[in-house]
Every structure is written in C-alpha cells, then in structure tokens.
Design a protein around this motif. Structure first.
Motif, PDB file in Angstrom:
ATOM      1  N   SER A 136      -8.409  46.450  21.579  1.00  0.00           N
ATOM      2  CA  SER A 136      -8.756  45.229  22.309  1.00  0.00           C
ATOM      3  C   SER A 136      -7.539  44.326  22.476  1.00  0.00           C
ATOM      4  N   ALA A 137      -6.660  44.282  21.465  1.00  0.00           N
ATOM      5  CA  ALA A 137      -5.443  43.478  21.593  1.00  0.00           C
ATOM      6  C   ALA A 137      -4.500  44.079  22.632  1.00  0.00           C
ATOM      7  N   ALA A 138      -4.383  45.414  22.652  1.00  0.00           N
ATOM      8  CA  ALA A 138      -3.542  46.062  23.663  1.00  0.00           C
ATOM      9  C   ALA A 138      -4.089  45.808  25.064  1.00  0.00           C
ATOM     10  N   ALA A 139      -5.419  45.880  25.216  1.00  0.00           N
ATOM     11  CA  ALA A 139      -6.020  45.601  26.524  1.00  0.00           C
ATOM     12  C   ALA A 139      -5.783  44.156  26.939  1.00  0.00           C
ATOM     13  N   LEU A 140      -5.819  43.233  25.995  1.00  0.00           N
ATOM     14  CA  LEU A 140      -5.580  41.818  26.311  1.00  0.00           C
ATOM     15  C   LEU A 140      -4.135  41.603  26.772  1.00  0.00           C
ATOM     16  N   VAL A 141      -3.186  42.283  26.130  1.00  0.00           N
ATOM     17  CA  VAL A 141      -1.783  42.149  26.541  1.00  0.00           C
ATOM     18  C   VAL A 141      -1.595  42.670  27.960  1.00  0.00           C
ATOM     19  N   LEU A 142      -2.165  43.833  28.253  1.00  0.00           N
ATOM     20  CA  LEU A 142      -2.020  44.389  29.602  1.00  0.00           C
ATOM     21  C   LEU A 142      -2.746  43.538  30.633  1.00  0.00           C
ATOM     22  N   ARG A 143      -3.869  42.962  30.263  1.00  0.00           N
ATOM     23  CA  ARG A 143      -4.590  42.101  31.209  1.00  0.00           C
ATOM     24  C   ARG A 143      -3.773  40.863  31.555  1.00  0.00           C
ATOM     25  N   ASP A 144      -3.121  40.267  30.546  1.00  0.00           N
ATOM     26  CA  ASP A 144      -2.290  39.099  30.820  1.00  0.00           C
ATOM     27  C   ASP A 144      -1.103  39.468  31.708  1.00  0.00           C
ATOM     28  N   ARG A 145      -0.531  40.656  31.466  1.00  0.00           N
ATOM     29  CA  ARG A 145       0.575  41.095  32.323  1.00  0.00           C
ATOM     30  C   ARG A 145       0.100  41.282  33.761  1.00  0.00           C
ATOM     31  N   ALA A 146      -1.064  41.910  33.922  1.00  0.00           N
ATOM     32  CA  ALA A 146      -1.571  42.169  35.275  1.00  0.00           C
ATOM     33  C   ALA A 146      -1.944  40.884  35.997  1.00  0.00           C
ATOM     34  N   ALA A 147      -2.443  39.885  35.259  1.00  0.00           N
ATOM     35  CA  ALA A 147      -2.849  38.629  35.898  1.00  0.00           C
ATOM     36  C   ALA A 147      -1.666  37.869  36.475  1.00  0.00           C
ATOM     37  N   GLU A 148      -0.449  38.163  36.000  1.00  0.00           N
ATOM     38  CA  GLU A 148       0.740  37.483  36.510  1.00  0.00           C
ATOM     39  C   GLU A 148       1.258  38.067  37.822  1.00  0.00           C
ATOM     40  N   VAL A 149       0.727  39.207  38.244  1.00  0.00           N
ATOM     41  CA  VAL A 149       1.175  39.823  39.489  1.00  0.00           C
ATOM     42  C   VAL A 149       0.640  39.026  40.673  1.00  0.00           C
ATOM     43  N   SER A 150       1.486  38.795  41.623  1.00  0.00           N
ATOM     44  CA  SER A 150       1.093  38.023  42.794  1.00  0.00           C
ATOM     45  C   SER A 150       0.014  38.764  43.578  1.00  0.00           C
ATOM     46  N   GLY A 151      -1.028  38.034  43.921  1.00  0.00           N
ATOM     47  CA  GLY A 151      -2.122  38.607  44.691  1.00  0.00           C
ATOM     48  C   GLY A 151      -3.306  39.026  43.856  1.00  0.00           C
ATOM     49  N   VAL A 152      -3.174  39.059  42.544  1.00  0.00           N
ATOM     50  CA  VAL A 152      -4.269  39.483  41.680  1.00  0.00           C
ATOM     51  C   VAL A 152      -5.178  38.294  41.415  1.00  0.00           C
ATOM     52  N   GLN A 153      -6.429  38.424  41.794  1.00  0.00           N
ATOM     53  CA  GLN A 153      -7.405  37.365  41.578  1.00  0.00           C
ATOM     54  C   GLN A 153      -8.094  37.512  40.222  1.00  0.00           C
ATOM     55  N   SER A 154      -8.479  38.707  39.872  1.00  0.00           N
ATOM     56  CA  SER A 154      -9.081  38.985  38.570  1.00  0.00           C
ATOM     57  C   SER A 154      -8.750  40.425  38.198  1.00  0.00           C
ATOM     58  N   VAL A 155      -8.821  40.710  36.900  1.00  0.00           N
ATOM     59  CA  VAL A 155      -8.453  42.045  36.435  1.00  0.00           C
ATOM     60  C   VAL A 155      -9.239  42.363  35.180  1.00  0.00           C
ATOM     61  N   ARG A 156      -9.615  43.617  35.047  1.00  0.00           N
ATOM     62  CA  ARG A 156     -10.265  44.125  33.848  1.00  0.00           C
ATOM     63  C   ARG A 156      -9.482  45.332  33.349  1.00  0.00           C
ATOM     64  N   VAL A 157      -9.330  45.434  32.047  1.00  0.00           N
ATOM     65  CA  VAL A 157      -8.570  46.524  31.437  1.00  0.00           C
ATOM     66  C   VAL A 157      -9.452  47.182  30.383  1.00  0.00           C
ATOM     67  N   ARG A 158      -9.597  48.494  30.500  1.00  0.00           N
ATOM     68  CA  ARG A 158     -10.309  49.278  29.482  1.00  0.00           C
ATOM     69  C   ARG A 158      -9.290  50.196  28.824  1.00  0.00           C
ATOM     70  N   MET A 159      -9.033  49.938  27.556  1.00  0.00           N
ATOM     71  CA  MET A 159      -7.994  50.651  26.813  1.00  0.00           C
ATOM     72  C   MET A 159      -8.632  51.736  25.969  1.00  0.00           C
ATOM     73  N   GLY A 160      -8.352  52.969  26.318  1.00  0.00           N
ATOM     74  CA  GLY A 160      -8.803  54.087  25.505  1.00  0.00           C
ATOM     75  C   GLY A 160      -7.666  54.645  24.674  1.00  0.00           C
ATOM     76  N   ARG A 161      -7.961  55.697  23.905  1.00  0.00           N
ATOM     77  CA  ARG A 161      -6.911  56.303  23.093  1.00  0.00           C
ATOM     78  C   ARG A 161      -5.957  57.129  23.939  1.00  0.00           C
ATOM     79  N   GLY A 162      -6.410  57.602  25.104  1.00  0.00           N
ATOM     80  CA  GLY A 162      -5.552  58.430  25.936  1.00  0.00           C
ATOM     81  C   GLY A 162      -5.276  57.886  27.315  1.00  0.00           C
ATOM     82  N   ARG A 163      -5.990  56.835  27.734  1.00  0.00           N
ATOM     83  CA  ARG A 163      -5.805  56.302  29.087  1.00  0.00           C
ATOM     84  C   ARG A 163      -6.135  54.822  29.109  1.00  0.00           C
TER      85      ARG A 163
END
Length: 228
Positions: free
Chosen positions: A152-179
């Motif tokens: 969940s912490a890894a998914a939160l880090v990637l979500r914050d990174r993705a939210a900084e991309v220009s044009g992104v309105q909302s983002v969801r990240v599902r972090m699995g062990r392999g993908r």
C-alpha cells in the motif's frame, strides 16, 4: 569576419493528417501500455537471498499449542486415573461407545474426519508458505540487513508520482507482487502523450523503490466519463 547568413529556412511542421485508411485504429477515449522500463536485476551482486518475509503466525501456533496441550493433558490425567483404579471419565466412555456403535459410513464420522483433514491441510499450508504477501522485499545492498516495503505504501508513492504528470485528473494504482497496474483519467492533452509521460515517471519511481524484484508496469489512460 562573420559571413552573412542566408534566409532562414522554415521549420517543417508536423505532417498533415491524411485520410484514415481501412484497418487503421483511432483511439480517442483511452490509451494503454505495458511499459518496459529496464527494471533493476533481482539477482545482482549484493541482492542474493532477498526472499520474502515469513510470517510468525503466532495466533494459529498459540491456538494449536493450547488445544494440543489441553487435549493431551486431559487424556494423560484420565489414563493415569484408570491405572490407579478409578473409572474413566464420562466423555471418554461416551466417545468409545459412539465409535463402537456408529458405522464408518455415518455422516457424523465422515463430517468429523473431513473437518480434521481440512484443519490439517490448513496447518500444512501455513507451515509451507511464507505469508506476509503485503510486504515487498527490498534489495539487500548490505549483508545482514533486510528490509521490505508495504504494498500500500508503494502504491501511494506511485500514485503521488502519477498525479504530478500534466493532464492527469485522477489516478488509481493497484500494486501487486508482480505487476503495478495504473489507471489514470486525463481531462486534457493527448492520451498517448499522457501515457508516455506516465511510463517514464512511474518507471523511474519503481526503480527508486529499491525492490528486489521490481514489478512490471501496466498503464491505462482514459477520458473522464461524460455526464448525462
């Protein structure tokens, strides 16, 4: 001496969009990719043995130990009492009579046997699997030091990174062990451009997580749903 410059040549612009031929695909509402971001090798020098963390499973072990201790203690007391000339406990006499009278095809016996087998298989699975699926092992850069990152912490880090991309309105990240699956909504800019930026930013983010086995990255970008 400076030589005179000739007339500046116009910078060629993007080619004009031609007619769409049969078989061409126009993606106007969504864009997806499985990014190849050159993950850090899992078994390089200093990272060998960075396996998954094993769960202590204290609650199942404590419950099983208490049940075994209570059952064996009660049975040992009853056997010692019988050896000393006292009658056996009522529960043991009743159980012996039930087992002697009931046939092996009895639903009661079959159900009890199935429950015991299920509990035994469950205990074997707990003993043979590491558990702690929510923890992602990190690279072992120093011997004797092990670390893990919560999914969940890894998914939160990637979500914050993705939210900084220009044009992104909302983002969801599902972090699995392999993908890592990223689903973003873009309200402006071309979807392919947003997806390419997300591939780059999230690929860098996954490398910087320092995981022993970096997950693959799957990015999906779409337009927000139209309001009726």
């Amino acid at each position: 001496m400076t030589e005179p410059h000739g007339p500046e040549r116009p910078t060629p612009g993007p080619p004009a969009a031609g007619p769409v031929e049969e078989g061409d695909v126009l993606e106007l509402d969504q864009s997806a990719s499985s990014a190849a971001y050159d993950p850090v090798p899992a078994r390089r020098a200093g990272t060998a043995g960075a396996g998954r963390f094993w769960s202590a499973r204290r609650i199942p072990a404590a419950v099983l130990a208490l049940l075994v201790l209570g059952g064996t203690g009660l049975l040992l007391y009853d056997v010692a009492a019988v050896r000393a000339g006292h009658p056996a406990m009522r529960w043991r006499r009743s159980l012996a009579d039930q087992l002697a009278e009931r046939p092996l095809q009895s639903a009661w016996l079959l159900g009890a046997a199935a429950a015991v087998v299920a509990i035994g298989l469950w205990l074997l699975v707990l003993a043979a699997t590491p558990g702690l699926r929510a923890l992602l092992p990190m690279r072992r850069d120093r011997p004797g030091v092990r670390a893990a990152l919560d999914r969940s912490a890894a998914a939160l880090v990637l979500r914050d990174r993705a939210a900084e991309v220009s044009g992104v309105q909302s983002v969801r990240v599902r972090m699995g062990r392999g993908r890592a699956v990223v689903r973003a909504v873009s309200h402006f800019r071309e979807l392919d451009d947003v997806r390419a930026d997300l591939d780059t930013v999230l690929g860098t983010g996954i490398r910087e997580l320092g995981l022993a086995r970096p997950p693959s990255l799957s990015v999906h970008v779409r337009r927000p749903a139209k309001k009726g």
